[in-house]
Design a protein around this motif. Sequence first.
Motif, PDB file in Angstrom:
ATOM      1  N   LEU A  50      53.654  29.161  37.929  1.00 18.20           N
ATOM      2  CA  LEU A  50      52.840  29.646  36.826  1.00 18.20           C
ATOM      3  C   LEU A  50      53.075  31.149  36.685  1.00 18.20           C
ATOM      4  CD1 LEU A  50      49.434  27.821  37.461  1.00 18.20           C
ATOM      5  CD2 LEU A  50      51.091  27.316  35.666  1.00 18.20           C
ATOM      6  N   TYR A  51      53.406  31.572  35.482  1.00 18.35           N
ATOM      7  CA  TYR A  51      53.558  32.995  35.176  1.00 18.35           C
ATOM      8  C   TYR A  51      52.252  33.441  34.520  1.00 18.35           C
ATOM      9  CZ  TYR A  51      58.509  31.962  35.865  1.00 18.35           C
ATOM     10  OH  TYR A  51      59.718  31.570  36.396  1.00 18.35           O
ATOM     11  N   VAL A  52      51.620  34.440  35.095  1.00 16.43           N
ATOM     12  CA  VAL A  52      50.283  34.838  34.647  1.00 16.43           C
ATOM     13  C   VAL A  52      50.280  36.305  34.259  1.00 16.43           C
ATOM     14  CG1 VAL A  52      47.842  34.984  35.266  1.00 16.43           C
ATOM     15  CG2 VAL A  52      49.266  33.151  36.219  1.00 16.43           C
ATOM     16  N   ARG A  53      49.637  36.567  33.132  1.00 16.22           N
ATOM     17  CA  ARG A  53      49.392  37.952  32.716  1.00 16.22           C
ATOM     18  C   ARG A  53      47.881  38.122  32.596  1.00 16.22           C
ATOM     19  NH1 ARG A  53      53.156  41.732  30.445  1.00 16.22           N
ATOM     20  NH2 ARG A  53      52.244  43.729  31.021  1.00 16.22           N
ATOM     21  N   GLY A  54      47.291  38.938  33.445  1.00 20.88           N
ATOM     22  CA  GLY A  54      45.842  39.092  33.458  1.00 20.88           C
ATOM     23  C   GLY A  54      45.294  38.799  34.840  1.00 20.88           C
ATOM     24  N   ASP A  55      44.186  38.082  34.891  1.00 25.78           N
ATOM     25  CA  ASP A  55      43.494  37.793  36.150  1.00 25.78           C
ATOM     26  C   ASP A  55      43.890  36.416  36.669  1.00 25.78           C
ATOM     27  OD1 ASP A  55      41.806  37.427  38.273  1.00 25.78           O
ATOM     28  OD2 ASP A  55      39.949  37.571  37.126  1.00 25.78           O
ATOM     29  N   PRO A  56      44.716  36.315  37.725  1.00 27.79           N
ATOM     30  CA  PRO A  56      45.145  34.998  38.217  1.00 27.79           C
ATOM     31  C   PRO A  56      44.018  34.198  38.844  1.00 27.79           C
ATOM     32  CG  PRO A  56      45.867  36.733  39.709  1.00 27.79           C
ATOM     33  CD  PRO A  56      45.285  37.419  38.513  1.00 27.79           C
ATOM     34  N   HIS A  57      42.988  34.874  39.367  1.00 26.29           N
ATOM     35  CA  HIS A  57      41.873  34.161  39.990  1.00 26.29           C
ATOM     36  C   HIS A  57      41.066  33.361  38.964  1.00 26.29           C
ATOM     37  CE1 HIS A  57      42.601  36.223  43.772  1.00 26.29           C
ATOM     38  NE2 HIS A  57      42.684  37.361  43.100  1.00 26.29           N
ATOM     39  N   LEU A  58      41.166  33.742  37.702  1.00 24.60           N
ATOM     40  CA  LEU A  58      40.420  33.053  36.655  1.00 24.60           C
ATOM     41  C   LEU A  58      40.871  31.598  36.512  1.00 24.60           C
ATOM     42  CD1 LEU A  58      38.212  34.123  34.725  1.00 24.60           C
ATOM     43  CD2 LEU A  58      39.975  34.325  32.973  1.00 24.60           C
ATOM     44  N   GLY A 116      57.560  31.920  27.138  1.00 23.68           N
ATOM     45  CA  GLY A 116      57.453  32.747  28.325  1.00 23.68           C
ATOM     46  C   GLY A 116      56.268  33.685  28.221  1.00 23.68           C
ATOM     47  N   PRO A 117      55.822  34.257  29.345  1.00 28.17           N
ATOM     48  CA  PRO A 117      54.627  35.103  29.338  1.00 28.17           C
ATOM     49  C   PRO A 117      54.817  36.434  28.639  1.00 28.17           C
ATOM     50  CG  PRO A 117      55.698  35.217  31.465  1.00 28.17           C
ATOM     51  CD  PRO A 117      56.432  34.166  30.686  1.00 28.17           C
ATOM     52  N   ASP A 118      56.060  36.764  28.311  1.00 26.17           N
ATOM     53  CA  ASP A 118      56.343  38.015  27.611  1.00 26.17           C
ATOM     54  C   ASP A 118      56.478  37.817  26.110  1.00 26.17           C
ATOM     55  OD1 ASP A 118      58.634  36.487  27.935  1.00 26.17           O
ATOM     56  OD2 ASP A 118      59.966  38.216  28.044  1.00 26.17           O
ATOM     57  N   GLN A 119      56.258  36.590  25.642  1.00 29.45           N
ATOM     58  CA  GLN A 119      56.376  36.268  24.229  1.00 29.45           C
ATOM     59  C   GLN A 119      54.993  35.933  23.666  1.00 29.45           C
ATOM     60  OE1 GLN A 119      59.739  36.022  22.850  1.00 29.45           O
ATOM     61  NE2 GLN A 119      60.253  36.910  24.838  1.00 29.45           N
ATOM     62  N   VAL A 120      54.780  36.210  22.392  1.00 28.27           N
ATOM     63  CA  VAL A 120      53.546  35.809  21.718  1.00 28.27           C
ATOM     64  C   VAL A 120      53.913  34.957  20.514  1.00 28.27           C
ATOM     65  CG1 VAL A 120      51.490  36.546  20.469  1.00 28.27           C
ATOM     66  CG2 VAL A 120      52.274  37.853  22.459  1.00 28.27           C
ATOM     67  N   TYR A 121      53.443  33.721  20.527  1.00 33.53           N
ATOM     68  CA  TYR A 121      53.684  32.816  19.417  1.00 33.53           C
ATOM     69  C   TYR A 121      52.393  32.075  19.101  1.00 33.53           C
ATOM     70  CZ  TYR A 121      55.564  29.040  16.581  1.00 33.53           C
ATOM     71  OH  TYR A 121      55.802  28.158  15.558  1.00 33.53           O
ATOM     72  N   PRO A 122      51.943  32.168  17.836  1.00 32.26           N
ATOM     73  CA  PRO A 122      52.541  32.870  16.706  1.00 32.26           C
ATOM     74  C   PRO A 122      52.330  34.382  16.789  1.00 32.26           C
ATOM     75  CG  PRO A 122      50.447  31.935  16.058  1.00 32.26           C
ATOM     76  CD  PRO A 122      50.702  31.451  17.467  1.00 32.26           C
ATOM     77  N   ALA A 123      53.192  35.125  16.095  1.00 29.71           N
ATOM     78  CA  ALA A 123      53.152  36.588  16.155  1.00 29.71           C
ATOM     79  C   ALA A 123      51.841  37.157  15.628  1.00 29.71           C
ATOM     80  CB  ALA A 123      54.331  37.171  15.376  1.00 29.71           C
ATOM     81  N   CYS A 124      51.171  36.422  14.736  1.00 29.88           N
ATOM     82  CA  CYS A 124      49.906  36.926  14.187  1.00 29.88           C
ATOM     83  C   CYS A 124      48.815  37.038  15.249  1.00 29.88           C
ATOM     84  CB  CYS A 124      49.429  36.024  13.039  1.00 29.88           C
ATOM     85  SG  CYS A 124      49.053  34.323  13.513  1.00 29.88           S
ATOM     86  N   HIS A 125      49.037  36.428  16.418  1.00 36.22           N
ATOM     87  CA  HIS A 125      48.043  36.494  17.499  1.00 36.22           C
ATOM     88  C   HIS A 125      48.412  37.542  18.545  1.00 36.22           C
ATOM     89  CE1 HIS A 125      45.972  32.319  16.868  1.00 36.22           C
ATOM     90  NE2 HIS A 125      45.509  33.268  16.086  1.00 36.22           N
ATOM     91  N   ARG A 126      49.253  38.485  18.177  1.00 40.20           N
ATOM     92  CA  ARG A 126      49.667  39.504  19.145  1.00 40.20           C
ATOM     93  C   ARG A 126      48.468  40.310  19.664  1.00 40.20           C
ATOM     94  NH1 ARG A 126      54.578  40.785  20.202  1.00 40.20           N
ATOM     95  NH2 ARG A 126      55.323  39.795  18.278  1.00 40.20           N
ATOM     96  N   VAL A 173      48.815  32.370  30.556  1.00 43.17           N
ATOM     97  CA  VAL A 173      49.511  31.615  31.595  1.00 43.17           C
ATOM     98  C   VAL A 173      50.577  30.724  30.972  1.00 43.17           C
ATOM     99  CG1 VAL A 173      47.753  29.796  31.564  1.00 43.17           C
ATOM    100  CG2 VAL A 173      49.220  30.034  33.552  1.00 43.17           C
ATOM    101  N   SER A 174      51.700  30.590  31.668  1.00 40.19           N
ATOM    102  CA  SER A 174      52.796  29.760  31.184  1.00 40.19           C
ATOM    103  C   SER A 174      53.589  29.236  32.364  1.00 40.19           C
ATOM    104  CB  SER A 174      53.717  30.576  30.272  1.00 40.19           C
ATOM    105  OG  SER A 174      54.822  29.800  29.857  1.00 40.19           O
ATOM    106  N   GLU A 175      54.214  28.066  32.172  1.00 38.32           N
ATOM    107  CA  GLU A 175      55.157  27.598  33.193  1.00 38.32           C
ATOM    108  C   GLU A 175      56.590  27.983  32.818  1.00 38.32           C
ATOM    109  OE1 GLU A 175      55.950  23.391  33.731  1.00 38.32           O
ATOM    110  OE2 GLU A 175      55.208  22.947  31.721  1.00 38.32           O
ATOM    111  N   PHE A 176      56.739  28.621  31.668  1.00 35.93           N
ATOM    112  CA  PHE A 176      58.062  29.024  31.192  1.00 35.93           C
ATOM    113  C   PHE A 176      58.344  30.479  31.583  1.00 35.93           C
ATOM    114  CE2 PHE A 176      56.336  25.857  28.226  1.00 35.93           C
ATOM    115  CZ  PHE A 176      57.213  24.820  28.503  1.00 35.93           C
ATOM    116  N   ALA A 177      59.556  30.726  31.988  1.00 36.63           N
ATOM    117  CA  ALA A 177      59.924  32.040  32.506  1.00 36.63           C
ATOM    118  C   ALA A 177      59.984  33.084  31.396  1.00 36.63           C
ATOM    119  CB  ALA A 177      61.277  31.954  33.211  1.00 36.63           C
ATOM    120  N   PRO A 178      59.874  34.368  31.750  1.00 29.70           N
ATOM    121  CA  PRO A 178      60.031  35.432  30.758  1.00 29.70           C
ATOM    122  C   PRO A 178      61.341  35.254  29.985  1.00 29.70           C
ATOM    123  CG  PRO A 178      59.273  36.344  32.821  1.00 29.70           C
ATOM    124  CD  PRO A 178      59.575  34.902  33.096  1.00 29.70           C
TER     125      PRO A 178
END
Length: 373
Positions: free
Chosen positions: A99-107, A172-182, A195-200
């Motif tokens: 799992l690739y996580v951006r933010g609080d992993p304990h959540l 991936g955790p470095d992408q935002v889709y859709p872009a309007c939700h950046r 969180v994502s299972e897909f790599a950056p």
Amino acid sequence: MTSLDAWLTLTAAPGVGPRTCARLIAHFGSPDAVVAARAGALAELGLRPDAVTAIKQPNRDWLGAVLAWAAQPDAYILARDDPRYPPLLAEIPDPPILLYVRGDPHLLAEPQVAIVGSRNPTPTGREITRDFASRLAAGGLVITSGLATGIDGAAHAGALKNGKTIAVLGTGPDQVYPACHRDLARQIAEQGALVSEFAPGEGPRASNFPRRNRIISGLSLGVLVTEAALRSGSLITARQAGEQGREVFAVPGSIRNSLARGCHALIRDGAHLVEDPAEVLAELSPLLRRAMADGVIDRRIDAADVGGDAAGSGLDPDYQRLLAALGFDPVAPDVLIRETGLPAEAVSSMLLVLELEGHVSSGAGGCYCRVRE
């Protein structure tokens, strides 16, 4: 090669998914032992030649790029053997390898309810979704969804008003889709988790989103569908939730609303019909108690989450007022709201706390009564 390098190498091998990875580790004993195994031994277990080559000759540039992403602040990679890997997700038949996580992993290990639905909801559907998400978050639940337009976005936004939210990505955790939700994604990373299972570097692919959906349901105690057409991908998430042993909830709508048909189909198939967030909390409270007892979730929902102290006999005045309005016969939450003058979202969360502490019991129709001492 470190253990994390070994985990990454396995995920990058073509044809090595969660089930194959689990089989390899069960055979060899660890990810490090898998990548150290002879090519012939890997082939004997049925791995394709290109998978064997990828394991024995990993792409060092790709590994370096992924590890560089993980070196950023608030960026994490959780392998299955990481103590922060969510136990509830680990129970599903094909939990993600990483799992690739951006933010609080304990959540990820906190009690969650997923809210999903149409990408093109009606204004009423958006309003209902925001209300449910806001009130359930105020009750101490983390709201999980998929960052899509429509219901997903409304669920995340509603949750952020009163609590935490998790967005499960199909990229991936470095992408935002859709872009309007950046901007929304940035806020979630700051106040919750992406969180994502897909790599950056992984962009949106159609095949990624059904895989994402099993994570949304797998992280959660239950899945709520607020508005969905009959062919909505949300019904796939709901079906996966049922297969994973999770509760499924659906909000009914007008028979003239095509976006209510998916919810009506779920209800016909056995989903809980819900009209108020308190009904979701009432249905999930036994699962919460069981998960707490089994250690499947990291913490208990307690009064600290909703601004009070309901532990033992130290009830604060608002809790005492709510208990005083309750008798030993079932009472609807609406009656309690009217008699106590407390806000609806506060009553919902306080009733959950009191039930978990053993002071009250929930019954049919979302009603509550005091437990005899």
